[in-house]
Write an enzyme that holds these catalytic residues in place. Structure first.
Site, mmCIF file in Angstrom:
data_model
loop_
_atom_site.group_PDB
_atom_site.id
_atom_site.type_symbol
_atom_site.label_atom_id
_atom_site.label_comp_id
_atom_site.label_asym_id
_atom_site.label_seq_id
_atom_site.Cartn_x
_atom_site.Cartn_y
_atom_site.Cartn_z
ATOM 1 N N GLU A 167 14.326 46.961 47.213
ATOM 2 C CA GLU A 167 13.892 46.319 45.989
ATOM 3 C C GLU A 167 15.122 46.309 45.088
ATOM 4 O O GLU A 167 15.688 47.371 44.823
ATOM 5 C CB GLU A 167 12.770 47.155 45.379
ATOM 6 C CG GLU A 167 12.013 46.451 44.320
ATOM 7 C CD GLU A 167 10.896 47.320 43.751
ATOM 8 O OE1 GLU A 167 10.463 48.284 44.415
ATOM 9 O OE2 GLU A 167 10.485 47.036 42.620
ATOM 10 N N ARG A 220 10.876 60.499 54.299
ATOM 11 C CA ARG A 220 12.061 60.095 53.567
ATOM 12 C C ARG A 220 13.044 61.255 53.472
ATOM 13 O O ARG A 220 12.676 62.413 53.607
ATOM 14 C CB ARG A 220 11.697 59.563 52.192
ATOM 15 C CG ARG A 220 11.091 60.585 51.256
ATOM 16 C CD ARG A 220 10.436 59.917 50.053
ATOM 17 N NE ARG A 220 11.390 59.327 49.146
ATOM 18 C CZ ARG A 220 11.387 58.039 48.770
ATOM 19 N NH1 ARG A 220 10.507 57.208 49.246
ATOM 20 N NH2 ARG A 220 12.272 57.581 47.917
ATOM 21 N N LYS A 245 15.108 56.085 42.482
ATOM 22 C CA LYS A 245 15.856 55.148 41.639
ATOM 23 C C LYS A 245 15.465 55.290 40.177
ATOM 24 O O LYS A 245 16.298 55.152 39.294
ATOM 25 C CB LYS A 245 15.598 53.714 42.118
ATOM 26 C CG LYS A 245 16.511 53.330 43.266
ATOM 27 C CD LYS A 245 16.341 51.880 43.642
ATOM 28 C CE LYS A 245 15.127 51.709 44.523
ATOM 29 N NZ LYS A 245 14.992 50.341 45.061
#
Ligand code: ATP
Ligand code: MG
Length: 572
Positions: free
Chosen positions: A34, A259, A269
């Protein structure tokens, strides 16, 4: 292209598909960032996995920007992501896609779901929607707008598209099951109104698909075989499948893995943006950031990052990888490739009293003991030198083998010297050492075979190049800065994560170095030339120290604080 990856539970699944012929032998993955921030080391794991799998099976990997949220996305991020991927060594040729390229198709799919009675326009306020959604323990309630007719829904959705509603006044929802145990299935929002122009589609759209409505179908449109994602999306898989089933389009197989989390840092982020915006770091590429851009500026190599990703492996179990594993990989890589150079960071002046005034000798030095082809260089030696302050002790404890009064040591590539006198200033601080050299030991060996216990690095004071060194430490003092509920992660920002030393003294031949050149400052650390260097002054970023000094210190302090364990439990 880098080497492919080794076997893991995902390749096992793909192998089984290869055997059953499920995707007719095709393997097509994608990396779907993204564009709302820079890539970080966690993304690198996903990148290595997706591109690595494509490579391993002779398949393809797309780059797809999941740009469904115009509010947070910027061209800067798209450019940075592209640059970082290339730098990591991956190639996607012309297979770069944008979810926004599918906005027309997604819109048609939404209309199709309305037509078959599987989607409706809801006019509950955002607060009411939250209330109606229920909780993990309570089922949701159906919206009073849920049973509108197809015709009415088509009209209202068109009105949404045409700008007939304000933001927040209406959304399009999938009609699934408000009592589902999986909250994602409780009539999720498919489209919302956003009066924000999109970086790629401009002001064409006033409604934008939610990530969950775009992601699965984008994979389907691109005929992805294996949609590899992180575990948070496990609960979204039924929803993606519901969309694909009801729109009746091709199904990729979604596979979730754990992850990457890294100690002494944050990888979300949302949090990395705060570090940048609140000024804890100088930018996304600050060498303390766990971003690819930050690691690159810190001196990391693509090889080290890929080696690390391969080393941490792929699994389903959540965990935190120690930052030292990453550092291990860059040390391994730079040990083989970085030319050695002598540099003094904390200087102590040494005058060789019996060395002729004005004389200069060029000493031959090895560029890289791990790589014979790197050859040798010459480095000037003269009467006044700098050595590292830590390499001298006036009153050395046992086991300190370096320079001390009356003691002889070797100056690397030069001579044996003996300390004859210690000069102090008015405050009693040592400002200079007087030494004597043995001319017979040129090159660093004594013809009579006598030995010394230490070899020190040095630079000639008159010839040394002055530069700036930026010494970095971990950005957070806590191992897990996100784990304390009563504190914000920024409370753990390490106030001494950057120490600037100016000047440091380096062998003069280094003056032609350029941004990105990496060196080992002998006995100290690996350094890289920063892009902020100028013609007048080089700036060096410390990539990583030579040994794991930090871990060593930790071990020692742990040892000191732990009560000594008794050898055997007392018998009752
Ligand atoms: P963040 O939480 O940092 O914002 P994200 O998942 O929202 O990350 P995306 O740009 O959506 O960021 O991520 C692109 C891809 O990278 C996704 O497939 C995602 O699963 C993967 N990814 C993101 N963070 C990690 C991580 N820490 N470890 C492994 N893969 C990750
Ligand atoms: Mg995401």
């Amino acid at each position: 292209m880098p080497d492919d990856i080794s076997s893991n539970f995902i390749t096992d699944i793909i192998d089984s598909h290869q055997e059953s012929g499920r995707f007719a032998g095709r393997v097509h993955t994608r990396f779907p960032p993204e564009p709302n921030g820079y890539l970080h080391i966690g993304h690198a794991k996903s990148i290595c996995l997706n591109f690595g799998i494509a490579e391993r099976y002779g398949g393809l990997c797309n780059l797809r920007f999941d740009d469904t949220n115009p509010a947070k996305e910027e061209q800067e991020y798209i450019d940075a992501i592209t640059e970082d991927l290339r730098w990591l060594g991956y190639e996607w040729r012309d297979r770069v896609y944008f979810a926004s390229d599918y906005f027309d198709q997604l819109y048609d799919m939404a209309v199709e779901l309305i037509r078959i009675g599987k989607a409706y326009v809801d006019e509950l306020t955002p607060e009411q929607m939250r209330e109606y959604r229920g909780s993990l323990t309570e089922p949701g309630r159906e919206s009073p707008y849920r049973n509108r007719s197809v015709a009415e829904n088509l009209t209202l959705f068109e009105k949404m598209r045409a700008g007939g509603f304000q933001e927040g006044e209406a959304v399009l929802r999938a009609k699934i099951d408000m009592a589902s145990g999986n909250i994602n299935m409780r009539d999720p929002v498919m489209y919302r109104i956003l009066n924000t122009p999109h970086p790629r589609t401009g002001d064409k759209w006033r409604i934008y698909p939610m990530y969950d409505f775009a992601h699965g179908q984008s994979d389907s449109i691109e005929a992805i075989t294996h949609s590899i994602c992180t575990l948070e999306y496990e609960d979204h898989r039924p929803l993606y499948n519901w969309y694909l089933d009801n729109i009746e389009i091709y199904h990729p197989q979604q596979i979730e893995f754990a992850r990457l989390n890294l100690s002494h840092t944050v990888l979300s982020k949302r949090k990395l943006i705060r570090l940048v915006e609140e000024g804890y770091v100088s930018g996304w590429d600050d060498p303390r950031m766990p971003t690819i851009a930050g690691l690159r500026r810190r001196g990391y190599t693509p090889e080290a990052i890929r080696g690390f990703c391969e080393d941490v492996g792929v699994g389903k179990v959540k965990g935190v990888v120690d930052l030292h594993k990453l550092e291990y990989h860059i040390r391994q890589d730079l040990n083989k490739t970085a030319p050695r150079v002598m540099a003094v960071i904390n200087p102590l002046k040494v005058v060789i009293e019996n060395y002729p005034e004005g004389k200069v000798e060029q000493m031959e030095a090895i560029n890289n003991p791990e790589d014979e082809s790197a050859g040798t260089r010459h480095t000037p030696f003269s009467k006044v030198l700098y050595i590292e302050r830590d390499d001298f002790m006036e009153d050395p404890p046992r086991k300190f083998y370096r320079l001390a009064p009356g003691r002889e040591v070797r100056l690397r590539y030069a001579y044996f010297i003996t300390c004859t006198d210690v000069i102090k200033d008015a405050n009693g601080e040592i400002v200079e050492l007087r030494c004597a050299y043995d001319p017979a030991t040129r090159g660093g060996a004594a013809p009579d075979g006598r030995r010394v216990k230490a070899t020190l690095h040095w630079v000639s004071a008159r010839h040394a190049l002055k530069a700036e060194a930026r010494l970095y430490d971990t950005l957070f003092t806590a191992e897990y800065p996100e784990n304390d509920r009563d504190k914000d992660f920024t409370d753990f920002v390490n106030p001494s994560s950057l120490q600037v030393v100016d000047p440091v003294y380096i062998e003069p031949h280094i003056k032609t170095a350029r941004a990105g050149d990496r060196f080992q400052f002998e006995r100290l650390a690996y350094f890289v030339v920063d892009a902020e260097s100028t013609a007048e002054k080089l700036v060096f970023n410390r990539t990583v120290t030579l040994r794991d000094q930090w871990r060593k210190a930790q071990k020692q302090s742990r040892k000191a604080s732990k009560p000594k364990r008794r050898k055997r439990a007392p018998q009752r």
